[in-house]
Design an enzyme around this catalytic site. Structure first.
Site, PDB file in Angstrom:
ATOM      1  N   ALA A  64       0.837  -1.197   0.000  1.00 55.31           N
ATOM      2  CA  ALA A  64       0.000   0.000   0.000  1.00 55.31           C
ATOM      3  C   ALA A  64       0.871   1.246   0.000  1.00 55.31           C
ATOM      4  O   ALA A  64       1.944   1.265   0.597  1.00 55.31           O
ATOM      5  CB  ALA A  64      -0.882   0.008   1.227  1.00 55.31           C
ATOM      6  N   SER A 102      -2.484   2.258   3.769  1.00 56.33           N
ATOM      7  CA  SER A 102      -2.280   0.931   4.346  1.00 56.33           C
ATOM      8  C   SER A 102      -3.257   0.690   5.480  1.00 56.33           C
ATOM      9  O   SER A 102      -3.382   1.504   6.402  1.00 56.33           O
ATOM     10  CB  SER A 102      -0.857   0.793   4.891  1.00 56.33           C
ATOM     11  OG  SER A 102      -0.768  -0.411   5.633  1.00 56.33           O
ATOM     12  N   ASP A 132      -0.599  -9.279  10.349  1.00 55.60           N
ATOM     13  CA  ASP A 132      -0.014 -10.257   9.437  1.00 55.60           C
ATOM     14  C   ASP A 132       0.505 -11.356  10.347  1.00 55.60           C
ATOM     15  O   ASP A 132       1.115 -11.061  11.378  1.00 55.60           O
ATOM     16  CB  ASP A 132       1.162  -9.667   8.656  1.00 55.60           C
ATOM     17  CG  ASP A 132       0.717  -8.645   7.615  1.00 55.60           C
ATOM     18  OD1 ASP A 132      -0.474  -8.662   7.237  1.00 55.60           O
ATOM     19  OD2 ASP A 132       1.565  -7.846   7.185  1.00 55.60           O
ATOM     20  N   GLU A 147      -3.799 -12.421  -0.086  1.00 53.20           N
ATOM     21  CA  GLU A 147      -2.852 -12.462   1.048  1.00 53.20           C
ATOM     22  C   GLU A 147      -3.414 -13.359   2.131  1.00 53.20           C
ATOM     23  O   GLU A 147      -4.272 -12.941   2.910  1.00 53.20           O
ATOM     24  CB  GLU A 147      -2.624 -11.051   1.611  1.00 53.20           C
ATOM     25  CG  GLU A 147      -1.865 -10.130   0.683  1.00 53.20           C
ATOM     26  CD  GLU A 147      -1.416  -8.831   1.367  1.00 53.20           C
ATOM     27  OE1 GLU A 147      -1.719  -8.634   2.563  1.00 53.20           O
ATOM     28  OE2 GLU A 147      -0.766  -8.031   0.678  1.00 53.20           O
ATOM     29  N   HIS A 161      -2.942 -11.879   5.977  1.00 56.19           N
ATOM     30  CA  HIS A 161      -3.369 -10.539   6.424  1.00 56.19           C
ATOM     31  C   HIS A 161      -4.833 -10.587   6.896  1.00 56.19           C
ATOM     32  O   HIS A 161      -5.729 -10.843   6.105  1.00 56.19           O
ATOM     33  CB  HIS A 161      -3.179  -9.563   5.258  1.00 56.19           C
ATOM     34  CG  HIS A 161      -3.614  -8.150   5.507  1.00 56.19           C
ATOM     35  ND1 HIS A 161      -2.733  -7.082   5.547  1.00 56.19           N
ATOM     36  CD2 HIS A 161      -4.841  -7.603   5.688  1.00 56.19           C
ATOM     37  CE1 HIS A 161      -3.400  -5.957   5.744  1.00 56.19           C
ATOM     38  NE2 HIS A 161      -4.684  -6.251   5.832  1.00 56.19           N
TER      39      HIS A 161
HETATM   40 ZN   LIG Z   1      -0.677  -6.980   5.986  1.00 58.13          ZN
END
Ligand SMILES: [Zn+2]
Length: 284
Positions: A192, A197, A206, A252, A255
């Site tokens: 990002a 972000s 994460d 992802e 995340h």
């Molecule tokens: Zn992340």
């Protein structure tokens, strides 16, 4: 005579209140103006979806129709949802500041950004039982994460935070490094831009399992545990496979975003992204 005065006063007060109600109502209804005759035809091209949903914006009507021409296989609901998100424009265009600061329903994506100096309230350190070093989350998300990680541990799995809250300036350092390594177009698919972000919200983790690198998290048993359990603690997989065109990010598996149990369950059951949920149920 005195009675008459009070009656008149009462009528006056009621009239003032009615006027106020009408004015406020009109203001709230601005985006839902009654369509002109010439737009009726346009609305019929969208099967009069405006009558069935409460997040239809009449001032976006031409954008909806343009998007429909471009993506004729999308449902009317998906057309409205995506245009409301801004997806008919390239990423990072027509951006706006997030207006849900310090709420767990805050949206941050490639069209909605956080101020440079935004630091969420109540940032709290995650227990080092479940973290590789000092990581911070908003208190409510931290509590939920620790409960989730403790339950995973009881079930025989390891879930560790490897990244949580990231400041604007930290994100800027990361993003600038990626751009100089891979170029802006590639960097934008996985990192990002500063201010955009979700990590800056303090509601994101994460994770890895302490054995494999985080970008192999999908191959772990812990990932399957998260698939079945994360929503019970209020977390969702934020960038799912197959939804890259909506989230603007590669899939992802590591995340996760805290949104609270109720929203997380709804998103899980309805196979939505948080972006879609936000447009349909929060922003309107
Ligand atoms: Zn992340």
């Amino acid at each position: 005579m005195k009675k008459l005065f009070w009656y008149l006063l009462l009528i006056f007060v009621v009239l003032v209140m009615l006027t106020l109600i009408l004015v406020v109502d009109k203001k709230l209804d601005n985006k839902k103006e009654v369509p002109q005759d010439q737009t009726k035809e346009k609305l019929s091209l969208l099967n009069n979806i405006d009558k069935k949903i409460d997040y239809f914006h009449y001032n976006y009507l031409d954008r909806y129709l343009d998007y429909q021409k471009k993506y004729p296989n999308l449902s009317d609901i998906d057309i409205v949802t995506r245009v409301n998100l801004g997806l008919d424009q390239p990423f990072y265009q027509n951006t706006k500041p997030s207006n849900e600061l310090n709420k767990i329903t805050i949206l941050v994506n490639k069209y909605t950004y956080l101020p440079e100096d935004y630091v969420p309230n109540n940032l709290t350190k995650v227990s080092n039982l479940f973290s590789t070093s000092t990581r911070e989350l908003v208190y409510e998300a931290k509590e939920a994460f620790e409960k989730m990680a403790a339950q995973a541990q009881e079930d025989g799995y390891t879930i560790r935070v490897i990244s949580a809250y990231r400041s604007y300036h930290y994100q800027k350092g990361l993003y600038d490094n990626y751009v100089s390594r891979d170029g802006i177009d590639i960097a934008d698919t996985y990192s990002a831009r500063p201010g955009y972000s979700e990590h800056q919200t303090g509601l994101v983790v994460d994770i890895d399992n302490g054995k494999l690198d985080f970008n192999h998290f999908e191959e772990t048993e812990e990932f399957h545990w998260m698939e079945n359990n994360a929503y019970l603690y209020g977390f969702i997989l934020r960038y799912p496979k197959g939804k890259e065109d909506i989230t603007g990010y590669d899939y992802e598996a590591w995340h996760y975003r805290y949104v609270g149990k109720e929203i997380a369950s709804f998103i899980q059951q309805n196979n939505l992204t948080f972006d879609e949920y936000y447009v349909r149920y929060i922003e309107k």
